[in-house]
Design a protein around this motif. Structure first.
Motif, PDB file in Angstrom:
ATOM      1  N   GLY A  71      -2.721  -2.671   5.533  1.00 42.99           N
ATOM      2  CA  GLY A  71      -2.153  -1.558   5.057  1.00 42.99           C
ATOM      3  C   GLY A  71      -0.635  -1.304   5.313  1.00 42.99           C
ATOM      4  N   TRP A 100       0.775  -5.043 -10.029  1.00 39.28           N
ATOM      5  CA  TRP A 100       0.501  -3.860  -8.892  1.00 39.28           C
ATOM      6  C   TRP A 100      -0.754  -3.915  -8.116  1.00 39.28           C
ATOM      7  CZ3 TRP A 100       2.578  -0.069 -13.348  1.00 39.28           C
ATOM      8  CH2 TRP A 100       3.780  -0.341 -13.683  1.00 39.28           C
ATOM      9  N   SER A 150      -2.218  -5.665   0.319  1.00 39.04           N
ATOM     10  CA  SER A 150      -1.460  -4.925   1.354  1.00 39.04           C
ATOM     11  C   SER A 150      -2.783  -4.353   2.235  1.00 39.04           C
ATOM     12  CB  SER A 150      -0.769  -3.784   0.784  1.00 39.04           C
ATOM     13  OG  SER A 150       0.555  -4.435   0.057  1.00 39.04           O
ATOM     14  N   THR A 181       5.226  -1.119   0.295  1.00 37.23           N
ATOM     15  CA  THR A 181       4.394  -1.765  -0.774  1.00 37.23           C
ATOM     16  C   THR A 181       4.962  -1.615  -2.252  1.00 37.23           C
ATOM     17  OG1 THR A 181       2.384  -0.736   0.532  1.00 37.23           O
ATOM     18  CG2 THR A 181       1.997  -1.266  -1.983  1.00 37.23           C
ATOM     19  N   ALA A 182       5.801  -0.515  -2.671  1.00 34.60           N
ATOM     20  CA  ALA A 182       6.361  -0.166  -3.701  1.00 34.60           C
ATOM     21  C   ALA A 182       7.627  -1.282  -3.985  1.00 34.60           C
ATOM     22  CB  ALA A 182       7.057   1.192  -3.729  1.00 34.60           C
ATOM     23  N   ILE A 187      -1.452  -3.841  -4.258  1.00 30.65           N
ATOM     24  CA  ILE A 187      -2.107  -2.671  -3.595  1.00 30.65           C
ATOM     25  C   ILE A 187      -3.365  -3.221  -2.767  1.00 30.65           C
ATOM     26  CG2 ILE A 187      -3.675  -0.649  -3.861  1.00 30.65           C
ATOM     27  CD1 ILE A 187      -1.616  -0.151  -6.422  1.00 30.65           C
ATOM     28  N   ALA A 231       3.462   0.479   4.715  1.00 30.22           N
ATOM     29  CA  ALA A 231       3.913   1.535   4.387  1.00 30.22           C
ATOM     30  C   ALA A 231       4.116   1.667   2.746  1.00 30.22           C
ATOM     31  CB  ALA A 231       5.393   1.890   4.628  1.00 30.22           C
ATOM     32  N   LEU A 232       4.129   2.990   2.152  1.00 29.57           N
ATOM     33  CA  LEU A 232       4.092   3.300   0.743  1.00 29.57           C
ATOM     34  C   LEU A 232       5.579   2.756   0.280  1.00 29.57           C
ATOM     35  CD1 LEU A 232       2.965   4.557  -1.875  1.00 29.57           C
ATOM     36  CD2 LEU A 232       4.069   6.654  -1.130  1.00 29.57           C
ATOM     37  N   LEU A 233       6.526   2.925   0.836  1.00 36.84           N
ATOM     38  CA  LEU A 233       7.665   2.393   0.404  1.00 36.84           C
ATOM     39  C   LEU A 233       7.792   0.881   0.278  1.00 36.84           C
ATOM     40  CD1 LEU A 233      10.774   2.929  -0.805  1.00 36.84           C
ATOM     41  CD2 LEU A 233      11.603   2.908   1.591  1.00 36.84           C
ATOM     42  N   ALA A 283      -6.470   3.419  -6.740  1.00 35.80           N
ATOM     43  CA  ALA A 283      -5.174   3.077  -7.372  1.00 35.80           C
ATOM     44  C   ALA A 283      -5.368   1.924  -8.382  1.00 35.80           C
ATOM     45  CB  ALA A 283      -4.205   2.968  -6.468  1.00 35.80           C
ATOM     46  N   TYR A 286      -8.555   5.108  -1.276  1.00 35.24           N
ATOM     47  CA  TYR A 286      -7.215   5.399  -2.164  1.00 35.24           C
ATOM     48  C   TYR A 286      -6.945   4.069  -2.782  1.00 35.24           C
ATOM     49  CZ  TYR A 286      -4.282   4.300   1.547  1.00 35.24           C
ATOM     50  OH  TYR A 286      -3.671   3.652   2.441  1.00 35.24           O
ATOM     51  N   ALA A 287      -6.765   2.809  -2.305  1.00 35.27           N
ATOM     52  CA  ALA A 287      -6.230   1.528  -2.509  1.00 35.27           C
ATOM     53  C   ALA A 287      -7.070   1.313  -3.813  1.00 35.27           C
ATOM     54  CB  ALA A 287      -6.075   0.789  -1.648  1.00 35.27           C
TER      55      ALA A 287
END
Length: 290
Positions: free
Chosen positions: A40, A28, A35, A46-47, A32, A42-44, A272, A268-269
Motif C-alpha cells: 500500500g 490504473w 501497490s 499512487t496517482a 492500484i 500513499a494516494l499521491l 477501485a 477499497y483497492a
C-alpha cells in the motif's frame, strides 16, 4: 497498395485513437493492485505512478502505429497515419517523448522504480519494433504489463516482492493469451485455441493464494461471465466478433487486478479496480480498444 481513407480525422480524435485511451483504466488498475500487493502506497504517490505508466502506455501505442504504418496502409487505412491525419515523424517524436517522461516520473518516485521503467520502456520498444510474425511477441506484450506491476510495486517498497512477482507473472500469461487472440482480429476468425488457456492463469494463482472472500467470489463470477461472452463471440465468428472479444478481454484486465487486490484484504483497492473495469467498457464505446 490497398484502399485509401477518404477523409482525415480531427486532431483530438487522432490523439485519442493513437493512444487507445479507452484502455487507460486497465493501466490504473494495474498500478492500484500492484501497490496494494506491495503493502500500500500513499494516494499521491499512487496517482503519480499511474500518471507515469499512463504516459508510457500512450507513448507505446503511438509508437505501435508509427512502426505499423505500412501494414496499416494495407489492412487498416482508416488509422490516423495512413489516412493522412498526422505525420509518422510526429507520432514517433510524441511516442518517444511520452516514454521518457514516464520513466523520469517513476525515477522521481524511487530510483528502483525508474530502473523498472527503463526495462518497461525497452520492452515497449522491442514489441513495437518486431512483433509482426514474431512468435514470442505476445509474451513480450505480457512482459510489458508484468513490468507495470514491478514498477508500481517498487514505488511502494525498494525490493521486488514475491507477492508482486507471482501476480505479475499471471498477468503476463493472461496478456499473452489476449495478444494471441488479438492477432486473429484482422482475419476475423480464431485459428488456434491453445493460447486461450493462458487466460486462466490469474484465476489459478488467485485461488492458490486463497482469494475466496465474498468480493473475490463476485469477481470470479464476473470473470466467468466475460469468459462465456468471449467464447460465444469466438465461436460465432460473425464480422467484428473477434474485435469485440479482444476489447472485452482487455477490459477484464481490471477484473484480474481486482481479484489480486482482494488477496491483500484492501477492499477499497479491489473496488477501485472494478470501477476501472466499468470505465473501460464505457470508454470503449467511444474510442476503439484496438
Amino acid at each position: 497498395m490497398g484502399s485509401r481513407a477518404t477523409g482525415r480525422i480531427g486532431p483530438w480524435r487522432t490523439a485519442l485513437l493513437l493512444g487507445r485511451v479507452s484502455n487507460l483504466p486497465t493501466v490504473w488498475s494495474n498500478v492500484i493492485a500492484a501497490s496494494a500487493l506491495a503493502g500500500g502506497g500513499a494516494l499521491l504517490s499512487t496517482a503519480v505512478t499511474a500518471l507515469a505508466i499512463s504516459l508510457m502506455y500512450v507513448g507505446g501505442m503511438y509508437l505501435n502505429d508509427a512502426f505499423d504504418r505500412e501494414i496499416d496502409a494495407r489492412e487498416r487505412p482508416e488509422r490516423p497515419i495512413p489516412s493522412g491525419s498526422i505525420a509518422p515523424e510526429l507520432v514517433f517524436a510524441v511516442g518517444a517523448a511520452l516514454l521518457v517522461l514516464g520513466i523520469v516520473l517513476l525515477a522521481f518516485e524511487r530510483e528502483e522504480a525508474g530502473l523498472a521503467g527503463l526495462a518497461l520502456g525497452g520492452a515497449i520498444i522491442l514489441y513495437n519494433w518486431h512483433h509482426k510474425g514474431n512468435p514470442v511477441a505476445p509474451f513480450v506484450m505480457g512482459l510489458c504489463r508484468a513490468l507495470v506491476y514491478v514498477a508500481a510495486g517498487l514505488v511502494v517498497f525498494p525490493d521486488v516482492q514475491f507477492d508482486v512477482l507471482v501476480p505479475a507473472a499471471a498477468v503476463l500469461a493472461y496478456v499473452a493469451g489476449l495478444t494471441f487472440t488479438a492477432r486473429m482480429e484482422n482475419v476475423d476468425r480464431v485459428t488456434s485455441l491453445w493460447p486461450l488457456s493462458l487466460l486462466a492463469a490469474p484465476v489459478i494463482v488467485a485461488a492458490v493464494a486463497g482469494a475466496f472472500s465474498p468480493l473475490a467470489l463476485l469477481i470470479y463470477v464476473m470473470l466467468a461471465a466475460v469468459g462465456w461472452r468471449v467464447a460465444t463471440l469466438l465461436r460465432r465468428r460473425a464480422t467484428g466478433d473477434v474485435s469485440q472479444a479482444v476489447a472485452l478481454l482487455i477490459a477484464a484486465i481490471s477484473l484480474v487486478d481486482a481479484l489480486f487486490a482482494t488477496t491483500t484484504g484492501v477492499h477499497y483497492a479491489a473496488i477501485a479496480c472494478l470501477l476501472c473495469f466499468g470505465l473501460t467498457l464505457v470508454l470503449q464505446r467511444f474510442v476503439p480498444a484496438t
